[in-house]
Design an enzyme around this catalytic site. Sequence first.
Site, PDB file in Angstrom:
ATOM      1  N   ARG A  58      -2.722  10.195  -2.632  1.00 27.66           N
ATOM      2  CA  ARG A  58      -1.562   9.477  -2.072  1.00 27.66           C
ATOM      3  C   ARG A  58      -0.870   8.657  -3.161  1.00 27.66           C
ATOM      4  O   ARG A  58       0.354   8.636  -3.260  1.00 27.66           O
ATOM      5  CB  ARG A  58      -2.032   8.595  -0.913  1.00 27.66           C
ATOM      6  CG  ARG A  58      -0.941   7.866  -0.167  1.00 27.66           C
ATOM      7  CD  ARG A  58      -1.573   7.257   1.088  1.00 27.66           C
ATOM      8  NE  ARG A  58      -0.786   6.212   1.677  1.00 27.66           N
ATOM      9  CZ  ARG A  58       0.164   6.402   2.593  1.00 27.66           C
ATOM     10  NH1 ARG A  58       0.455   7.633   2.994  1.00 27.66           N
ATOM     11  NH2 ARG A  58       0.822   5.385   3.102  1.00 27.66           N
ATOM     12  N   HIS A  92       5.365   3.588   5.680  1.00 31.31           N
ATOM     13  CA  HIS A  92       5.409   2.131   5.623  1.00 31.31           C
ATOM     14  C   HIS A  92       6.587   1.614   6.432  1.00 31.31           C
ATOM     15  O   HIS A  92       7.607   2.287   6.578  1.00 31.31           O
ATOM     16  CB  HIS A  92       5.534   1.651   4.170  1.00 31.31           C
ATOM     17  CG  HIS A  92       4.295   1.838   3.378  1.00 31.31           C
ATOM     18  ND1 HIS A  92       4.278   1.854   2.005  1.00 31.31           N
ATOM     19  CD2 HIS A  92       3.003   2.025   3.754  1.00 31.31           C
ATOM     20  CE1 HIS A  92       3.048   2.024   1.579  1.00 31.31           C
ATOM     21  NE2 HIS A  92       2.256   2.139   2.625  1.00 31.31           N
ATOM     22  N   TYR A 109       1.915  -0.028  -4.140  1.00 32.82           N
ATOM     23  CA  TYR A 109       2.016   0.987  -5.191  1.00 32.82           C
ATOM     24  C   TYR A 109       2.773   0.505  -6.426  1.00 32.82           C
ATOM     25  O   TYR A 109       3.339   1.291  -7.156  1.00 32.82           O
ATOM     26  CB  TYR A 109       2.691   2.242  -4.632  1.00 32.82           C
ATOM     27  CG  TYR A 109       1.876   2.880  -3.537  1.00 32.82           C
ATOM     28  CD1 TYR A 109       0.703   3.561  -3.839  1.00 32.82           C
ATOM     29  CD2 TYR A 109       2.258   2.777  -2.212  1.00 32.82           C
ATOM     30  CE1 TYR A 109      -0.058   4.122  -2.838  1.00 32.82           C
ATOM     31  CE2 TYR A 109       1.503   3.338  -1.197  1.00 32.82           C
ATOM     32  CZ  TYR A 109       0.336   4.008  -1.527  1.00 32.82           C
ATOM     33  OH  TYR A 109      -0.421   4.561  -0.536  1.00 32.82           O
TER      34      TYR A 109
END
Length: 194
Positions: free
Chosen positions: A137, A160, A170
Amino acid sequence: MLGAAEVSPLRAYIVLSLLTGARTEELRALRWDDVDLIGAPGVTPPLPPSISVIRSVRIGGDTKTRKSRRRLGMPQRCVTVLRDHAERPGADTSPNALVFATRTGSEMDAHNVRRSFRKVAADAGLNAAEWAPREMRHSFVSLLSDSRMPLEHISRLVGHSGTAITEAVYRQQLRPVLEHGATAMDDVFPVADP
């Protein structure tokens, strides 16, 4: 990684994880009736093959958040590996069957997935202790970011509720905004070569 996964029982799982960005707990709960290997190529605009992410192996079976429920278009490589996965001996592709299941048809245990995944990572020449299925991911986000996909699109693909969460989770994988600003200003105000 994809090359090392070619002979692994997790091949389809790894390819789908890397190329769609689905969470590992979402893939472990994926059922065949959530998979559309054909899409609707004859409509305008055409609909690609896709998976519906509507459940997970979390307590209660729900996805992490409401925004996590989403339909993800699949690249052709995903379609190919899922077809191969469906054609393996003993595969149960009835609508309610799990796509990624144990030999008895039950949900795969996270520990077993991690152990099998680390074997693939080692076969790929990576330090297996540093890799877990969630890395697919993270790699998905990195690849999209490196391809200059807007953060808003990446955020929706990973399920999200907004870009702030994507940036927080991230930030290591996303291209720095500072780079974009400097590049834009260099384009606006180029420096002549001496």
